[in-house]
Design a protein around this motif. Sequence first.
Motif, PDB file in Angstrom:
ATOM      1  N   SER A 160     -77.788  90.368 -17.678  1.00  0.00           N
ATOM      2  CA  SER A 160     -76.717  90.464 -16.699  1.00  0.00           C
ATOM      3  C   SER A 160     -75.353  89.529 -17.045  1.00  0.00           C
ATOM      4  CB  SER A 160     -77.043  89.965 -15.246  1.00  0.00           C
ATOM      5  OG  SER A 160     -77.525  88.745 -15.151  1.00  0.00           O
ATOM      6  N   GLU A 161     -75.584  88.770 -17.782  1.00  0.00           N
ATOM      7  CA  GLU A 161     -74.761  87.848 -18.531  1.00  0.00           C
ATOM      8  C   GLU A 161     -73.880  88.553 -19.699  1.00  0.00           C
ATOM      9  OE1 GLU A 161     -76.097  83.925 -19.411  1.00  0.00           O
ATOM     10  OE2 GLU A 161     -77.093  83.664 -17.593  1.00  0.00           O
ATOM     11  N   ILE A 162     -74.412  89.695 -20.174  1.00  0.00           N
ATOM     12  CA  ILE A 162     -73.972  90.559 -21.316  1.00  0.00           C
ATOM     13  C   ILE A 162     -72.351  91.226 -20.313  1.00  0.00           C
ATOM     14  CG2 ILE A 162     -73.768  92.299 -22.980  1.00  0.00           C
ATOM     15  CD1 ILE A 162     -76.685  91.622 -23.057  1.00  0.00           C
ATOM     16  N   THR A 163     -71.326  90.694 -20.710  1.00  0.00           N
ATOM     17  CA  THR A 163     -69.886  91.233 -20.206  1.00  0.00           C
ATOM     18  C   THR A 163     -69.072  91.615 -21.310  1.00  0.00           C
ATOM     19  OG1 THR A 163     -69.282  89.122 -19.940  1.00  0.00           O
ATOM     20  CG2 THR A 163     -70.434  89.970 -18.154  1.00  0.00           C
ATOM     21  N   PRO A 164     -67.894  92.208 -20.928  1.00  0.00           N
ATOM     22  CA  PRO A 164     -66.958  92.386 -22.067  1.00  0.00           C
ATOM     23  C   PRO A 164     -66.248  90.954 -22.536  1.00  0.00           C
ATOM     24  CG  PRO A 164     -66.478  93.970 -20.140  1.00  0.00           C
ATOM     25  CD  PRO A 164     -67.642  93.024 -19.719  1.00  0.00           C
ATOM     26  N   GLN A 165     -66.536  89.840 -21.623  1.00  0.00           N
ATOM     27  CA  GLN A 165     -66.007  88.680 -21.991  1.00  0.00           C
ATOM     28  C   GLN A 165     -67.092  88.127 -23.239  1.00  0.00           C
ATOM     29  OE1 GLN A 165     -63.198  87.046 -21.234  1.00  0.00           O
ATOM     30  NE2 GLN A 165     -63.627  85.158 -22.457  1.00  0.00           N
ATOM     31  N   SER A 166     -68.199  88.367 -22.893  1.00  0.00           N
ATOM     32  CA  SER A 166     -69.118  87.941 -23.755  1.00  0.00           C
ATOM     33  C   SER A 166     -69.193  88.683 -25.256  1.00  0.00           C
ATOM     34  CB  SER A 166     -70.555  87.695 -23.383  1.00  0.00           C
ATOM     35  OG  SER A 166     -71.018  89.197 -23.323  1.00  0.00           O
ATOM     36  N   LEU A 167     -68.499  89.483 -25.204  1.00  0.00           N
ATOM     37  CA  LEU A 167     -68.342  90.428 -26.630  1.00  0.00           C
ATOM     38  C   LEU A 167     -66.782  90.575 -26.910  1.00  0.00           C
ATOM     39  CD1 LEU A 167     -70.748  93.482 -25.534  1.00  0.00           C
ATOM     40  CD2 LEU A 167     -71.240  91.730 -27.404  1.00  0.00           C
ATOM     41  N   SER A 168     -66.048  89.834 -26.465  1.00  0.00           N
ATOM     42  CA  SER A 168     -64.590  89.804 -26.843  1.00  0.00           C
ATOM     43  C   SER A 168     -64.264  89.401 -28.184  1.00  0.00           C
ATOM     44  CB  SER A 168     -63.883  88.764 -25.984  1.00  0.00           C
ATOM     45  OG  SER A 168     -64.357  87.441 -26.090  1.00  0.00           O
ATOM     46  N   VAL A 169     -65.011  88.894 -29.068  1.00  0.00           N
ATOM     47  CA  VAL A 169     -64.932  88.773 -30.316  1.00  0.00           C
ATOM     48  C   VAL A 169     -64.611  90.053 -31.152  1.00  0.00           C
ATOM     49  CG1 VAL A 169     -67.272  89.213 -30.921  1.00  0.00           C
ATOM     50  CG2 VAL A 169     -65.767  87.642 -32.357  1.00  0.00           C
ATOM     51  N   PHE A 170     -65.295  91.120 -30.496  1.00  0.00           N
ATOM     52  CA  PHE A 170     -64.967  92.490 -31.147  1.00  0.00           C
ATOM     53  C   PHE A 170     -63.550  92.845 -31.127  1.00  0.00           C
ATOM     54  CE2 PHE A 170     -69.503  92.466 -30.668  1.00  0.00           C
ATOM     55  CZ  PHE A 170     -69.980  92.522 -32.234  1.00  0.00           C
ATOM     56  N   GLN A 171     -62.635  92.241 -30.220  1.00  0.00           N
ATOM     57  CA  GLN A 171     -61.188  92.468 -30.096  1.00  0.00           C
ATOM     58  C   GLN A 171     -60.574  92.213 -31.327  1.00  0.00           C
ATOM     59  OE1 GLN A 171     -60.591  90.854 -26.227  1.00  0.00           O
ATOM     60  NE2 GLN A 171     -60.471  92.960 -25.342  1.00  0.00           N
ATOM     61  N   ILE A 172     -61.000  91.155 -32.263  1.00  0.00           N
ATOM     62  CA  ILE A 172     -60.497  90.511 -33.192  1.00  0.00           C
ATOM     63  C   ILE A 172     -60.902  90.796 -34.571  1.00  0.00           C
ATOM     64  CG2 ILE A 172     -58.937  88.769 -31.909  1.00  0.00           C
ATOM     65  CD1 ILE A 172     -61.158  86.699 -32.718  1.00  0.00           C
ATOM     66  N   ILE A 173     -62.186  91.082 -34.516  1.00  0.00           N
ATOM     67  CA  ILE A 173     -62.939  91.273 -35.795  1.00  0.00           C
ATOM     68  C   ILE A 173     -62.299  92.699 -36.654  1.00  0.00           C
ATOM     69  CG2 ILE A 173     -65.245  91.861 -37.000  1.00  0.00           C
ATOM     70  CD1 ILE A 173     -66.581  89.994 -35.124  1.00  0.00           C
ATOM     71  N   ARG A 174     -62.274  92.358 -37.975  1.00  0.00           N
ATOM     72  CA  ARG A 174     -61.943  93.475 -38.615  1.00  0.00           C
ATOM     73  C   ARG A 174     -62.607  93.406 -40.153  1.00  0.00           C
ATOM     74  NH1 ARG A 174     -60.493  94.712 -34.488  1.00  0.00           N
ATOM     75  NH2 ARG A 174     -58.597  95.421 -33.588  1.00  0.00           N
ATOM     76  N   PRO A 175     -63.213  94.534 -40.488  1.00  0.00           N
ATOM     77  CA  PRO A 175     -63.040  95.865 -39.972  1.00  0.00           C
ATOM     78  C   PRO A 175     -64.163  95.843 -38.835  1.00  0.00           C
ATOM     79  CG  PRO A 175     -64.394  95.794 -41.772  1.00  0.00           C
ATOM     80  CD  PRO A 175     -63.682  94.357 -41.786  1.00  0.00           C
ATOM     81  N   ILE A 176     -63.781  96.721 -37.790  1.00  0.00           N
ATOM     82  CA  ILE A 176     -64.543  96.933 -36.646  1.00  0.00           C
ATOM     83  C   ILE A 176     -66.142  97.711 -37.150  1.00  0.00           C
ATOM     84  CG2 ILE A 176     -64.797  98.402 -34.524  1.00  0.00           C
ATOM     85  CD1 ILE A 176     -63.294  96.087 -33.882  1.00  0.00           C
ATOM     86  N   PRO A 177     -67.095  97.037 -36.759  1.00  0.00           N
ATOM     87  CA  PRO A 177     -68.484  97.843 -37.009  1.00  0.00           C
ATOM     88  C   PRO A 177     -68.420  99.086 -36.327  1.00  0.00           C
ATOM     89  CG  PRO A 177     -68.624  95.509 -36.025  1.00  0.00           C
ATOM     90  CD  PRO A 177     -67.347  95.913 -35.830  1.00  0.00           C
ATOM     91  N   GLU A 178     -68.961 100.090 -37.032  1.00  0.00           N
ATOM     92  CA  GLU A 178     -69.165 101.631 -36.404  1.00  0.00           C
ATOM     93  C   GLU A 178     -70.046 101.578 -35.401  1.00  0.00           C
ATOM     94  OE1 GLU A 178     -71.823 104.119 -38.802  1.00  0.00           O
ATOM     95  OE2 GLU A 178     -71.035 102.752 -40.369  1.00  0.00           O
ATOM     96  N   ILE A 179     -71.220 100.707 -35.096  1.00  0.00           N
ATOM     97  CA  ILE A 179     -72.002 100.638 -34.197  1.00  0.00           C
ATOM     98  C   ILE A 179     -72.346  99.246 -33.683  1.00  0.00           C
ATOM     99  CG2 ILE A 179     -73.931 100.704 -35.787  1.00  0.00           C
ATOM    100  CD1 ILE A 179     -75.333 102.754 -33.811  1.00  0.00           C
ATOM    101  N   LEU A 180     -72.611  99.238 -32.252  1.00  0.00           N
ATOM    102  CA  LEU A 180     -73.027  97.820 -31.888  1.00  0.00           C
ATOM    103  C   LEU A 180     -74.421  98.183 -31.363  1.00  0.00           C
ATOM    104  CD1 LEU A 180     -72.849  94.967 -30.725  1.00  0.00           C
ATOM    105  CD2 LEU A 180     -71.561  95.677 -28.745  1.00  0.00           C
ATOM    106  N   ILE A 181     -75.414  97.436 -31.953  1.00  0.00           N
ATOM    107  CA  ILE A 181     -76.955  97.430 -31.525  1.00  0.00           C
ATOM    108  C   ILE A 181     -77.054  96.427 -30.641  1.00  0.00           C
ATOM    109  CG2 ILE A 181     -79.158  97.446 -32.112  1.00  0.00           C
ATOM    110  CD1 ILE A 181     -78.058  98.237 -35.069  1.00  0.00           C
ATOM    111  N   LEU A 182     -77.220  96.722 -29.097  1.00  0.00           N
ATOM    112  CA  LEU A 182     -77.508  95.877 -27.990  1.00  0.00           C
ATOM    113  C   LEU A 182     -78.968  95.697 -28.028  1.00  0.00           C
ATOM    114  CD1 LEU A 182     -76.154  93.906 -25.907  1.00  0.00           C
ATOM    115  CD2 LEU A 182     -76.098  95.882 -24.540  1.00  0.00           C
ATOM    116  N   GLY A 183     -79.737  94.668 -28.139  1.00  0.00           N
ATOM    117  CA  GLY A 183     -81.078  94.152 -27.891  1.00  0.00           C
ATOM    118  C   GLY A 183     -80.996  93.470 -26.745  1.00  0.00           C
ATOM    119  N   CYS A 184     -81.839  94.311 -25.689  1.00  0.00           N
ATOM    120  CA  CYS A 184     -81.820  94.006 -24.331  1.00  0.00           C
ATOM    121  C   CYS A 184     -83.048  93.019 -23.762  1.00  0.00           C
ATOM    122  CB  CYS A 184     -81.994  95.222 -23.393  1.00  0.00           C
ATOM    123  SG  CYS A 184     -80.601  96.369 -23.685  1.00  0.00           S
ATOM    124  N   GLY A 185     -83.591  92.657 -24.708  1.00  0.00           N
ATOM    125  CA  GLY A 185     -84.996  91.885 -24.214  1.00  0.00           C
ATOM    126  C   GLY A 185     -86.046  92.727 -24.611  1.00  0.00           C
TER     127      GLY A 185
END
Length: 173
Positions: free
Chosen positions: A94-119
């Motif tokens: 429940s703590e995974i939010t756009p804010q917690s992943l905001s680093v992807f707004q500045i990282i270059r090159p953008i990864p083609e895929i984000l693998i989200l491990g839910c536990g």
Amino acid sequence: MAVRVRAVETLPKLMRRLRKDSASSTVTQSPVLPSLRRAFSLYDQINLIDNVPDDQLRFQRYTETGFTVNGVNYEGSLLCVGNLVTSWGPRNFSEITPQSLSVFQIIRPIPEILILGCGKNIEPVDPELRRFIRSTGMKLESLDSRNAASTYNILNEEGRIVAAALLPYGVPS
């Protein structure tokens, strides 16, 4: 490369031999097939498990509370981009939010895929989070953390630009 050339040269000879042997064999005697393993095996040249470059991340183990990456034990959640690893704030899904992943707004090159491990279990991803990830240009793959780590290893070894956001496996839904 030499093994491949040798295999290509050997194939017609093996086929002729098999045809000749099968034509001369009797019904009571089964033909002996030559081993093709040496002719077609690249195991001697390629071993993805043992020959991982030093600068490439590889998840080696997961626990209820963390992960082992390149021989280093990490406790808690991890965020991996390419061959960089860092601890990550969320302690549960429940703590995974756009804010917690905001680093992807500045990282270059953008990864083609984000693998989200839910536990421990795969969780449905909030539509707002999906929209955010899509807006960065990444695709999303939501998996349990064990399979997410394995998928990251495979895609990273293929040389693809991939990211992983992983909660420890022991995190309940």
